[in-house]
Design a protein around this motif. Structure first.
Motif, PDB file in Angstrom:
ATOM      1  N   GLU A 288       0.829  -1.204   0.000  1.00  0.00           N
ATOM      2  CA  GLU A 288       0.000   0.000   0.000  1.00  0.00           C
ATOM      3  C   GLU A 288       0.868   1.261   0.000  1.00  0.00           C
ATOM      4  N   ALA A 289       1.963   1.249   0.757  1.00  0.00           N
ATOM      5  CA  ALA A 289       2.831   2.427   0.827  1.00  0.00           C
ATOM      6  C   ALA A 289       3.484   2.714  -0.525  1.00  0.00           C
ATOM      7  N   LEU A 290       3.969   1.686  -1.206  1.00  0.00           N
ATOM      8  CA  LEU A 290       4.588   1.898  -2.519  1.00  0.00           C
ATOM      9  C   LEU A 290       3.555   2.340  -3.557  1.00  0.00           C
ATOM     10  N   THR A 291       2.342   1.837  -3.433  1.00  0.00           N
ATOM     11  CA  THR A 291       1.282   2.283  -4.343  1.00  0.00           C
ATOM     12  C   THR A 291       0.990   3.768  -4.150  1.00  0.00           C
ATOM     13  N   ASN A 292       0.957   4.231  -2.890  1.00  0.00           N
ATOM     14  CA  ASN A 292       0.717   5.647  -2.615  1.00  0.00           C
ATOM     15  C   ASN A 292       1.862   6.512  -3.131  1.00  0.00           C
ATOM     16  N   VAL A 293       3.105   6.011  -3.023  1.00  0.00           N
ATOM     17  CA  VAL A 293       4.240   6.769  -3.548  1.00  0.00           C
ATOM     18  C   VAL A 293       4.103   6.925  -5.059  1.00  0.00           C
ATOM     19  N   THR A 301      11.885   8.635  -4.616  1.00  0.00           N
ATOM     20  CA  THR A 301      12.512   7.356  -4.293  1.00  0.00           C
ATOM     21  C   THR A 301      12.009   6.896  -2.934  1.00  0.00           C
ATOM     22  N   ALA A 302      12.044   5.588  -2.702  1.00  0.00           N
ATOM     23  CA  ALA A 302      11.506   5.028  -1.461  1.00  0.00           C
ATOM     24  C   ALA A 302      12.509   4.067  -0.844  1.00  0.00           C
ATOM     25  N   THR A 320       9.712   4.901   3.743  1.00  0.00           N
ATOM     26  CA  THR A 320       9.937   6.341   3.659  1.00  0.00           C
ATOM     27  C   THR A 320      10.207   6.714   2.206  1.00  0.00           C
ATOM     28  N   ASN A 321       9.585   7.794   1.758  1.00  0.00           N
ATOM     29  CA  ASN A 321       9.844   8.273   0.396  1.00  0.00           C
ATOM     30  C   ASN A 321      10.261   9.732   0.430  1.00  0.00           C
TER      31      ASN A 321
END
Length: 373
Positions: A288-293, A301-302, A320-321
């Motif tokens: 979910e976090a990478l999708t939001n980024v 970058t994350a 963290t991004n």
């Protein structure tokens, strides 16, 4: 849908640069009829610098400033337009506009002027500011149009992905409904046929009748096995979260990070013996976090960091991004994904926190107490 570009937008960059340099040379030839060798050299340098204006817009603009004092405008205007189309620093653009206007009036400011001349010099300075604002505003407009076109492509891709997910969800529901119907109705009826055929086989005295009942029972059993196999395939292909479809674990986390479509790095590790439920929670949080980024921070970058406390009391993951490198358009969202992650963490007795960082990025932290099953 792709909007066709104008014919001039399809021209190669070298062709456009050649035309700009040619027009600038014509401007120099018309403006410097009786110029000194020094003035001609500065004008030639300004025209030649336009060739690399796309790679070095600010140095090229500074090289064209001396040409402004000789009433040459094409080369400085082209350099300033390129700088405005590629720079996002508004203060730098304002400073360049002021330098352009001062350079255009430098020949007047360096001479002894009467009060009337000073007044007209000031008026001409403001006229120059207004004229210089034109290429700056045009460059900023082109930059905004380019950013908007990029975001529209990203939104269209996101919509296409959502349509695909919706069609897959509809197909999943239909397959699940079909599997239930086959299991609850068809399989039940075939089972009754097999039972009745078995009873007839036992009770029958005629050999031919007995053989027919045996054949019916055998075909019913084979059909029942085929139905059960088809139900298993339908449920598995439908993506149901059941024992038929294995859930993701830490073994799938590396592939998730590398195929996320953004520049992401996976570091750290979880304590050995982490339960499958906790592994699934970590995987869903990272997903979910990478999708939001990808949706809300284009170009960022994350870093995905797995961790566990030194005292062994807790473990988790931190995503963290960095701030986005491209402007993003506001997209509607109800933050249901973050709510789901918080509820998943609470079911495990842990916590989920998310928010902006001091550097302008975003951070999501999942914390799970040790010993969670």
């Amino acid at each position: 849908m792709t909007v066709p570009r104008a014919w001039w937008a399809r021209l190669p960059d070298p062709v456009i640069d050649a035309v700009v340099v040619a027009v600038a040379v014509v401007d120099v030839l018309l403006s410097l009829v009786d110029a000194s060798p020094v003035e001609q050299a500065m004008a030639a340098l300004a025209c030649a610098a336009l060739v690399v204006r796309r790679r070095f817009p600010l140095p090229v603009f500074l090289l064209t400033l001396p040409a402004i004092m000789q009433a040459i405008v094409v080369a400085p205007f082209a350099a300033l337009y390129t700088l405005a189309a590629r720079s996002r620093d508004r203060r730098l653009l304002v400073a360049c506009v002021i330098m352009f206007a001062l350079a255009s009036e430098a020949s007047w400011l360096l001479n002894d002027l009467t009060s009337d001349d000073r007044t007209w010099t000031l008026v001409n300075f403001f006229y120059a500011l207004a004229a210089v604002a034109v290429p700056v505003l045009l460059g900023q407009l082109v930059q905004a149009r380019r950013d908007l076109a990029r975001r529209l492509v990203e939104i269209e891709e996101a919509r296409e992905h959502e349509r695909l997910l919706h069609s897959q969800a509809v197909l999943t529901r239909e397959r699940a409904q079909l599997a239930r119907e086959m299991h609850d109705v068809v399989s039940h009826q075939v089972s009754l046929i097999a039972i009745q055929a078995g009873a007839l086989q036992v009770a029958a005295t005629d050999p031919d009748f007995k053989e027919g009942a045996c054949t019916i029972r055998s075909l019913s059993v084979d059909t029942l096995d085929e139905l059960r196999h088809m139900v298993t395939l339908l449920r598995a292909s439908g993506g149901r979260a059941s024992e038929l479809t294995p859930q993701p674990t830490l073994a799938d986390l590396h592939r998730l990070v590398t195929t996320s479509g953004i520049d992401a790095e996976l570091t750290g590790e979880l304590p050995p013996g982490t339960s499958t439920t906790a592994q699934r929670a970590v995987y869903r949080t990272v997903q979910e976090a990478l999708t939001n980024v990808r949706k809300h921070a284009p170009g960022a970058t994350a870093t995905v960091r797995l961790w566990h406390a030194d005292d062994g009391a807790a473990f988790g993951v931190t995503v963290t991004n960095t701030p986005p490198t491209r402007p993003s358009l506001p997209l509607p969202g109800a933050q249901q994904g973050l709510i789901g992650l918080r509820e998943r963490a609470e079911l495990l007795g842990g916590t989920f926190e998310s928010g902006a960082t001091a550097e302008g990025g975003y951070e999501a932290i999942l914390r799970i107490p040790a010993g969670t099953d």
